[in-house]
Each structure stands twice: as structure tokens, then as C-alpha cells.
Design a protein around this motif. Structure first.
Motif, short mmCIF file in Angstrom:
data_model
loop_
_atom_site.label_atom_id
_atom_site.label_comp_id
_atom_site.label_asym_id
_atom_site.label_seq_id
_atom_site.Cartn_x
_atom_site.Cartn_y
_atom_site.Cartn_z
N PHE A 56 0.73 -1.28 -0.02
CA PHE A 56 0.04 -0.05 -0.10
C PHE A 56 0.95 1.09 -0.06
O PHE A 56 1.75 1.23 0.76
N LEU A 57 0.60 2.24 -0.92
CA LEU A 57 1.40 3.42 -0.99
C LEU A 57 0.76 4.44 -0.24
O LEU A 57 -0.33 4.71 -0.31
N CYS A 58 1.55 5.14 0.58
CA CYS A 58 1.05 6.37 1.38
C CYS A 58 1.98 7.68 0.74
O CYS A 58 3.15 7.58 0.33
N ASP A 59 1.31 9.02 0.78
CA ASP A 59 1.68 9.96 0.22
C ASP A 59 2.60 10.58 1.56
O ASP A 59 2.68 10.08 2.71
N ASP A 61 1.49 12.73 3.64
CA ASP A 61 0.77 12.95 4.62
C ASP A 61 0.46 11.72 5.23
O ASP A 61 -0.60 11.58 6.03
N ASP A 62 1.11 10.51 5.07
CA ASP A 62 0.67 9.11 5.48
C ASP A 62 -0.69 8.74 5.01
O ASP A 62 -1.25 7.91 5.74
N GLN A 63 -1.33 9.34 4.11
CA GLN A 63 -2.52 8.86 3.56
C GLN A 63 -2.51 7.67 2.42
O GLN A 63 -1.56 7.81 1.38
N CYS A 64 -2.93 6.62 2.43
CA CYS A 64 -3.00 5.57 1.51
C CYS A 64 -3.51 6.12 0.17
O CYS A 64 -4.51 6.52 0.23
N THR A 65 -2.63 5.89 -0.89
CA THR A 65 -3.16 6.72 -2.15
C THR A 65 -3.40 5.66 -3.11
O THR A 65 -3.83 5.66 -4.26
N GLY A 66 -2.73 4.29 -2.78
CA GLY A 66 -3.10 3.22 -3.96
C GLY A 66 -2.20 1.97 -3.51
O GLY A 66 -1.79 1.91 -2.36
N LEU A 67 -2.37 0.92 -4.23
CA LEU A 67 -1.32 -0.32 -3.92
C LEU A 67 -0.64 -0.75 -5.51
O LEU A 67 -0.91 -0.22 -6.18
N ILE A 68 0.55 -1.25 -5.24
CA ILE A 68 1.23 -1.67 -6.29
C ILE A 68 1.57 -3.16 -6.13
O ILE A 68 1.70 -3.68 -4.86
N THR A 69 1.57 -4.09 -7.05
CA THR A 69 1.93 -5.24 -6.99
C THR A 69 3.36 -5.84 -7.42
O THR A 69 3.95 -4.85 -8.01
N ARG A 70 3.73 -6.77 -6.81
CA ARG A 70 5.06 -7.28 -7.25
C ARG A 70 5.03 -7.43 -8.82
O ARG A 70 6.50 -6.92 -9.18
N ALA A 71 4.28 -8.04 -9.31
CA ALA A 71 4.31 -8.29 -10.87
C ALA A 71 4.72 -6.96 -11.39
O ALA A 71 5.29 -6.90 -12.44
N ARG A 72 3.86 -5.98 -11.21
CA ARG A 72 4.00 -4.41 -11.75
C ARG A 72 5.30 -4.15 -11.57
O ARG A 72 5.95 -3.41 -12.63
N LEU A 73 6.01 -4.17 -10.35
CA LEU A 73 7.33 -3.73 -10.04
C LEU A 73 8.49 -4.40 -10.85
O LEU A 73 9.35 -3.77 -11.41
#
Length: 96
Positions: A56-59, A61-73
Motif C-alpha cells: 500500500f502506497l502512502c503520500d 501525509d501518510d494517507q494511503c493513495t493506492g497499491l502496487i503489486t510485485r508483478a508490476r514492479l
């Protein structure tokens, strides 16, 4: 060595924006949370250490803004434009 039993998972979208309870810190946003200024290499290392298939990605301000998978990375890392300076927010920008 102990054998590991795996179960097939449904395909995850490469990058998913969070909505509702997920972005408000609800129970749906469980798993490792990292800042979006983290590099791809470090994110993959965190995933390996935690055994997670996504982050889970946070900006700032520590607000969750999305998620990213291992496959995408992994796909980004294997791409022709990859450098060790690519940040997770750069990956998100490519998929929006």
C-alpha cells in the motif's frame, strides 16, 4: 527443507487506486504500507522480506493513495527506461 503448498491467486491489477474505507484507513487496507518516494528496488526488497504480493502506497501525509503489486514492479524493473532512481510514485504516474 519443508515443502510449501501454494494456492493460485486471482490476477491482481498492477496498480489500484484506493477508495472509501481503504483510503480512510479501514480494515481493507491491510498489509505493508510504504511511502511513494521509495525506490522500486527497495520496495521489492520489502515485499520479499514481508512475503507480501503488494504494497500500500502512502503520500507525504501518510494517507494511503493506492497499491502496487510485485508483478508490476518486476515489469517496470525489466523495462528499457528503468534506472535505480525510479520511485513508486513514478510507477503510479505511468499507469494513470
Amino acid at each position: 527443507m519443508t515443502p510449501v503448498q501454494t494456492q493460485p491467486r486471482p490476477a491482481d491489477p498492477a496498480t489500484v487506486p484506493l477508495t472509501g474505507a481503504e483510503s480512510a484507513g479501514g480494515t481493507d487496507a491491510s498489509g505493508p504500507q510504504v511511502r511513494d518516494d521509495m525506490t522500486v528496488e527497495l520496495a521489492l526488497s520489502v515485499m520479499s522480506g514481508s512475503g507480501a504480493g503488494h504494497l500500500f502506497l502512502c503520500d507525504e501525509d501518510d494517507q494511503c493513495t493506492g497499491l502496487i503489486t510485485r508483478a508490476r514492479l518486476i515489469a517496470v524493473r525489466e523495462g528499457p527506461a528503468y534506472t535505480d532512481q525510479v520511485r513508486l510514485r513514478d510507477v503510479l504516474a505511468l499507469t494513470r
